[in-house]
Design a protein around this motif. Structure first.
Motif, PDB file in Angstrom:
ATOM      1  N   ALA A 126      24.787  30.781 -21.178  1.00  0.00           N
ATOM      2  CA  ALA A 126      25.382  30.281 -19.940  1.00  0.00           C
ATOM      3  C   ALA A 126      24.276  29.970 -18.938  1.00  0.00           C
ATOM      4  O   ALA A 126      23.274  30.679 -18.863  1.00  0.00           O
ATOM      5  CB  ALA A 126      26.356  31.298 -19.351  1.00  0.00           C
ATOM      6  N   ASP A 127      24.474  28.902 -18.182  1.00  0.00           N
ATOM      7  CA  ASP A 127      23.580  28.503 -17.099  1.00  0.00           C
ATOM      8  C   ASP A 127      24.485  28.318 -15.890  1.00  0.00           C
ATOM      9  O   ASP A 127      25.386  27.473 -15.909  1.00  0.00           O
ATOM     10  CB  ASP A 127      22.866  27.203 -17.469  1.00  0.00           C
ATOM     11  N   VAL A 128      24.278  29.141 -14.861  1.00  0.00           N
ATOM     12  CA  VAL A 128      25.249  29.216 -13.768  1.00  0.00           C
ATOM     13  C   VAL A 128      24.557  29.134 -12.410  1.00  0.00           C
ATOM     14  O   VAL A 128      23.540  29.786 -12.176  1.00  0.00           O
ATOM     15  CB  VAL A 128      26.056  30.537 -13.847  1.00  0.00           C
ATOM     16  N   LEU A 129      25.144  28.341 -11.522  1.00  0.00           N
ATOM     17  CA  LEU A 129      24.734  28.275 -10.125  1.00  0.00           C
ATOM     18  C   LEU A 129      25.658  29.195  -9.334  1.00  0.00           C
ATOM     19  O   LEU A 129      26.891  29.081  -9.429  1.00  0.00           O
ATOM     20  CB  LEU A 129      24.860  26.847  -9.600  1.00  0.00           C
ATOM     21  N   PHE A 130      25.068  30.130  -8.575  1.00  0.00           N
ATOM     22  CA  PHE A 130      25.817  31.054  -7.729  1.00  0.00           C
ATOM     23  C   PHE A 130      25.535  30.729  -6.265  1.00  0.00           C
ATOM     24  O   PHE A 130      24.379  30.487  -5.901  1.00  0.00           O
ATOM     25  CB  PHE A 130      25.383  32.494  -7.987  1.00  0.00           C
ATOM     26  N   VAL A 131      26.567  30.757  -5.443  1.00  0.00           N
ATOM     27  CA  VAL A 131      26.412  30.563  -4.002  1.00  0.00           C
ATOM     28  C   VAL A 131      27.261  31.612  -3.300  1.00  0.00           C
ATOM     29  O   VAL A 131      28.431  31.816  -3.656  1.00  0.00           O
ATOM     30  CB  VAL A 131      26.847  29.149  -3.550  1.00  0.00           C
ATOM     31  N   PHE A 132      26.682  32.286  -2.310  1.00  0.00           N
ATOM     32  CA  PHE A 132      27.399  33.239  -1.465  1.00  0.00           C
ATOM     33  C   PHE A 132      27.458  32.659  -0.063  1.00  0.00           C
ATOM     34  O   PHE A 132      26.456  32.149   0.443  1.00  0.00           O
ATOM     35  CB  PHE A 132      26.641  34.569  -1.375  1.00  0.00           C
ATOM     36  N   THR A 133      28.621  32.790   0.553  1.00  0.00           N
ATOM     37  CA  THR A 133      28.736  32.383   1.946  1.00  0.00           C
ATOM     38  C   THR A 133      29.710  33.332   2.642  1.00  0.00           C
ATOM     39  O   THR A 133      30.716  33.706   2.035  1.00  0.00           O
ATOM     40  CB  THR A 133      29.162  30.909   2.081  1.00  0.00           C
ATOM     41  N   PRO A 134      29.454  33.790   3.854  1.00  0.00           N
ATOM     42  CA  PRO A 134      28.247  33.506   4.612  1.00  0.00           C
ATOM     43  C   PRO A 134      27.041  34.176   3.975  1.00  0.00           C
ATOM     44  O   PRO A 134      27.167  35.105   3.190  1.00  0.00           O
ATOM     45  CB  PRO A 134      28.539  34.085   5.997  1.00  0.00           C
ATOM     46  N   GLY A 135      25.899  33.698   4.368  1.00  0.00           N
ATOM     47  CA  GLY A 135      24.652  34.192   3.799  1.00  0.00           C
ATOM     48  C   GLY A 135      24.181  35.468   4.454  1.00  0.00           C
ATOM     49  O   GLY A 135      24.573  35.798   5.566  1.00  0.00           O
ATOM     50  N   LEU A 136      23.400  36.190   3.726  1.00  0.00           N
ATOM     51  CA  LEU A 136      22.639  37.313   4.243  1.00  0.00           C
ATOM     52  C   LEU A 136      21.415  37.419   3.341  1.00  0.00           C
ATOM     53  O   LEU A 136      21.386  36.809   2.282  1.00  0.00           O
ATOM     54  CB  LEU A 136      23.457  38.605   4.284  1.00  0.00           C
ATOM     55  N   PRO A 137      20.408  38.134   3.734  1.00  0.00           N
ATOM     56  CA  PRO A 137      19.171  38.173   2.941  1.00  0.00           C
ATOM     57  C   PRO A 137      19.379  38.880   1.597  1.00  0.00           C
ATOM     58  O   PRO A 137      18.996  40.020   1.403  1.00  0.00           O
ATOM     59  CB  PRO A 137      18.180  38.923   3.821  1.00  0.00           C
ATOM     60  N   ARG A 138      20.041  38.213   0.676  1.00  0.00           N
ATOM     61  CA  ARG A 138      20.396  38.776  -0.627  1.00  0.00           C
ATOM     62  C   ARG A 138      19.246  38.682  -1.641  1.00  0.00           C
ATOM     63  O   ARG A 138      19.260  39.353  -2.660  1.00  0.00           O
ATOM     64  CB  ARG A 138      21.636  38.068  -1.154  1.00  0.00           C
ATOM     65  N   PHE A 139      18.254  37.845  -1.387  1.00  0.00           N
ATOM     66  CA  PHE A 139      17.136  37.716  -2.329  1.00  0.00           C
ATOM     67  C   PHE A 139      16.455  39.059  -2.569  1.00  0.00           C
ATOM     68  O   PHE A 139      16.017  39.348  -3.673  1.00  0.00           O
ATOM     69  CB  PHE A 139      16.109  36.687  -1.852  1.00  0.00           C
ATOM     70  N   ASP A 140      16.378  39.912  -1.522  1.00  0.00           N
ATOM     71  CA  ASP A 140      15.771  41.223  -1.706  1.00  0.00           C
ATOM     72  C   ASP A 140      16.571  42.057  -2.706  1.00  0.00           C
ATOM     73  O   ASP A 140      15.998  42.832  -3.477  1.00  0.00           O
ATOM     74  CB  ASP A 140      15.649  41.968  -0.377  1.00  0.00           C
ATOM     75  N   TYR A 141      17.900  41.898  -2.713  1.00  0.00           N
ATOM     76  CA  TYR A 141      18.736  42.597  -3.689  1.00  0.00           C
ATOM     77  C   TYR A 141      18.439  42.091  -5.103  1.00  0.00           C
ATOM     78  O   TYR A 141      18.283  42.877  -6.041  1.00  0.00           O
ATOM     79  CB  TYR A 141      20.221  42.411  -3.359  1.00  0.00           C
ATOM     80  N   LEU A 142      18.351  40.780  -5.260  1.00  0.00           N
ATOM     81  CA  LEU A 142      18.072  40.200  -6.580  1.00  0.00           C
ATOM     82  C   LEU A 142      16.698  40.630  -7.086  1.00  0.00           C
ATOM     83  O   LEU A 142      16.522  40.908  -8.279  1.00  0.00           O
ATOM     84  CB  LEU A 142      18.204  38.682  -6.516  1.00  0.00           C
ATOM     85  N   ARG A 143      15.742  40.719  -6.183  1.00  0.00           N
ATOM     86  CA  ARG A 143      14.416  41.205  -6.571  1.00  0.00           C
ATOM     87  C   ARG A 143      14.470  42.687  -6.987  1.00  0.00           C
ATOM     88  O   ARG A 143      13.805  43.096  -7.935  1.00  0.00           O
ATOM     89  CB  ARG A 143      13.430  41.007  -5.425  1.00  0.00           C
ATOM     90  N   LEU A 144      15.279  43.479  -6.272  1.00  0.00           N
ATOM     91  CA  LEU A 144      15.462  44.884  -6.627  1.00  0.00           C
ATOM     92  C   LEU A 144      16.061  44.996  -8.029  1.00  0.00           C
ATOM     93  O   LEU A 144      15.609  45.817  -8.838  1.00  0.00           O
ATOM     94  CB  LEU A 144      16.360  45.585  -5.600  1.00  0.00           C
ATOM     95  N   LEU A 145      17.059  44.187  -8.334  1.00  0.00           N
ATOM     96  CA  LEU A 145      17.640  44.202  -9.677  1.00  0.00           C
ATOM     97  C   LEU A 145      16.576  43.949 -10.735  1.00  0.00           C
ATOM     98  O   LEU A 145      16.534  44.620 -11.771  1.00  0.00           O
ATOM     99  CB  LEU A 145      18.735  43.134  -9.808  1.00  0.00           C
ATOM    100  N   GLY A 146      15.719  42.979 -10.478  1.00  0.00           N
ATOM    101  CA  GLY A 146      14.637  42.682 -11.407  1.00  0.00           C
ATOM    102  C   GLY A 146      13.714  43.865 -11.609  1.00  0.00           C
ATOM    103  O   GLY A 146      13.324  44.182 -12.747  1.00  0.00           O
ATOM    104  N   ARG A 147      13.372  44.545 -10.517  1.00  0.00           N
ATOM    105  CA  ARG A 147      12.481  45.708 -10.627  1.00  0.00           C
ATOM    106  C   ARG A 147      13.150  46.833 -11.423  1.00  0.00           C
ATOM    107  O   ARG A 147      12.503  47.496 -12.239  1.00  0.00           O
ATOM    108  CB  ARG A 147      12.062  46.192  -9.239  1.00  0.00           C
ATOM    109  N   VAL A 148      14.453  47.044 -11.195  1.00  0.00           N
ATOM    110  CA  VAL A 148      15.174  48.074 -11.939  1.00  0.00           C
ATOM    111  C   VAL A 148      15.207  47.714 -13.427  1.00  0.00           C
ATOM    112  O   VAL A 148      14.947  48.556 -14.286  1.00  0.00           O
ATOM    113  CB  VAL A 148      16.603  48.269 -11.372  1.00  0.00           C
TER     114      VAL A 148
END
Length: 138
Positions: free
Chosen positions: A82-104
């Motif tokens: 699967a190749d998926v585009l995700f969009v959240f609205t309204p926005g908040l600084p979620r990139f830090d969460y995605l980076r945390l997931l990667g580190r975990v």
């Protein structure tokens, strides 16, 4: 995962990223957001998605909107990438969460940091017997 853009500087901002899943790969366990609507657009392949108590398969070109407070989960459909585009609205600084997931996932951070960040990133995990059954976890 490719982080595309995020903006919380204006009302109604967004967070957007693209994820590619290997054949049968796990995605996100059951969770919900209290402030954000999550949009899914399947660019290729097939994605298995839980919304509330129902599991469906999204295929290339399919679009899904998940409103706040709605439990949902996703993974590559059995036997499919699967190749998926995700969009959240309204926005908040979620990139830090995605980076945390990667580190975990790489063993560089403790998984409890994810639970501790639930309010900050508006990502609240829940148990879903329907999703567990779909994954063959009883």
């Amino acid at each position: 995962m490719t982080l595309l853009g995020e903006s919380n500087a204006t009302p109604g901002g967004f967070t957007s990223y693209r994820s590619s899943f290997a054949t049968g790969a796990a995605g996100a366990p059951a969770h919900f957001h209290t402030r954000a609507t999550e949009l899914f657009f399947v660019l290729g392949g097939s994605l298995r998605v839980l919304v509330g108590e129902e599991v469906n398969t999204l295929n290339q070109g399919d679009f899904l909107t998940v409103p706040p407070h709605t439990p949902h989960a996703f993974a590559a459909a059995p036997g499919a990438e699967a190749d998926v585009l995700f969009v959240f609205t309204p926005g908040l600084p979620r990139f830090d969460y995605l980076r945390l997931l990667g580190r975990v996932m790489r063993g560089e951070a403790d998984p409890k940091e994810i639970a501790e960040s639930a309010e900050r990133f508006d990502n609240h995990y829940v148990d879903s017997p329907v999703w567990r059954a779909e994954l063959g976890q009883g």
